[in-house]
Scaffold this active site. Structure first.
Site, PDB file in Angstrom:
ATOM      1  N   GLU A   8      45.156  48.814  60.921  1.00  0.00           N
ATOM      2  CA  GLU A   8      44.171  47.888  61.462  1.00  0.00           C
ATOM      3  C   GLU A   8      43.871  48.212  62.928  1.00  0.00           C
ATOM      4  OE1 GLU A   8      42.577  45.564  59.923  1.00  0.00           O
ATOM      5  OE2 GLU A   8      43.691  45.262  58.056  1.00  0.00           O
ATOM      6  N   ARG A  64      32.195  43.290  49.402  1.00  0.00           N
ATOM      7  CA  ARG A  64      32.335  44.737  49.521  1.00  0.00           C
ATOM      8  C   ARG A  64      32.592  45.331  48.142  1.00  0.00           C
ATOM      9  NH1 ARG A  64      37.138  45.054  53.864  1.00  0.00           N
ATOM     10  NH2 ARG A  64      38.069  43.929  52.110  1.00  0.00           N
ATOM     11  N   ARG A  74      34.726  49.368  50.334  1.00  0.00           N
ATOM     12  CA  ARG A  74      36.161  49.321  50.661  1.00  0.00           C
ATOM     13  C   ARG A  74      36.859  50.342  49.775  1.00  0.00           C
ATOM     14  NH1 ARG A  74      41.049  49.451  51.302  1.00  0.00           N
ATOM     15  NH2 ARG A  74      42.327  47.775  52.237  1.00  0.00           N
TER      16      ARG A  74
END
Length: 205
Positions: free
Chosen positions: A49, A83, A41
């Site tokens: 998004e 992540r 990330r």
């Protein structure tokens, strides 16, 4: 199988490998030299998004910068989704910086105090690069978009009540929160005449 870092590895300063997959404008998969896949990330940015305007172009910009390239991630933390959160670098190029410079993502207010990133975002806005060339009504920040999407039936949600394009001047704002929404989420830079990051200083003192 994606690598889940153990607690003993959380203090690792860097992760290296080849980028083999792009999920969206702020998330990709790294293949390490020992053939493990690590979900990365990108730190300090928030990309549109899926379903938001500019999401596909943001993803493409991250792909242009990183796909099938070897890079190093300066690790900050491992998040609740396992992540690795960090700033990827390729040689002298900081991917976080380039995503903001090109207008492909927002500075993630909650997680960044990097003055350079805010300056680059202001420049991208003023020059209408990337997502900043969209109509104001389409420039909803991802964090506000996620909040509104998850609470469509909650009329008391103040962020959902604010709408880009509905107001354009400080005299129309009824609160500092509303002014900040229009500056940060809608890119209405006229609210911050002196460029100090504080909109409508009459009500945001």
């Amino acid at each position: 199988m994606l690598l889940v870092l153990a607690c003993s590895n959380l203090l690792a300063e860097t992760v290296e490998g080849l980028v083999v997959g792009i999920a969206d404008g702020d998330t990709f998969t790294l293949l390490t030299p020992d053939q493990r896949q690590v979900k990365i990330r990108v730190a300090e940015i928030d990309a549109p998004e899926r379903g938001q305007p500019y999401a596909s172009r943001s993803r493409q910009q991250l792909a242009n910068l990183t796909f099938q390239k070897s890079l190093t991630v300066r690790v900050q933390v491992v998040d609740r989704y396992n992540r690795v959160v960090g700033r990827p670098v390729i040689g002298d190029m900081d991917v976080t910086v380039e995503m903001i410079r090109s207008g492909a993502a927002w500075v993630y207010r909650t997680y960044s105090d990097d003055v350079q990133l805010y300056e680059l975002e202001r420049t991208a806005r003023s020059e209408r690069r990337g997502l900043w060339d969209l109509p104001e009504s389409d420039r909803l920040s991802p964090w506000h978009w996620r909040t509104g999407r998850g609470s469509r039936n909650k009329s008391a949600d103040t962020t959902e009540a604010f709408q880009c394009g509905s107001k354009t001047w400080c005299r129309e704002m009824v609160s500092c929160e509303e002014a900040r929404f229009h500056l940060e989420s809608c890119g209405l830079t006229r609210l911050d005449g002196d460029g100090d990051g504080i909109p409508c200083e009459v009500i945001c003192r």
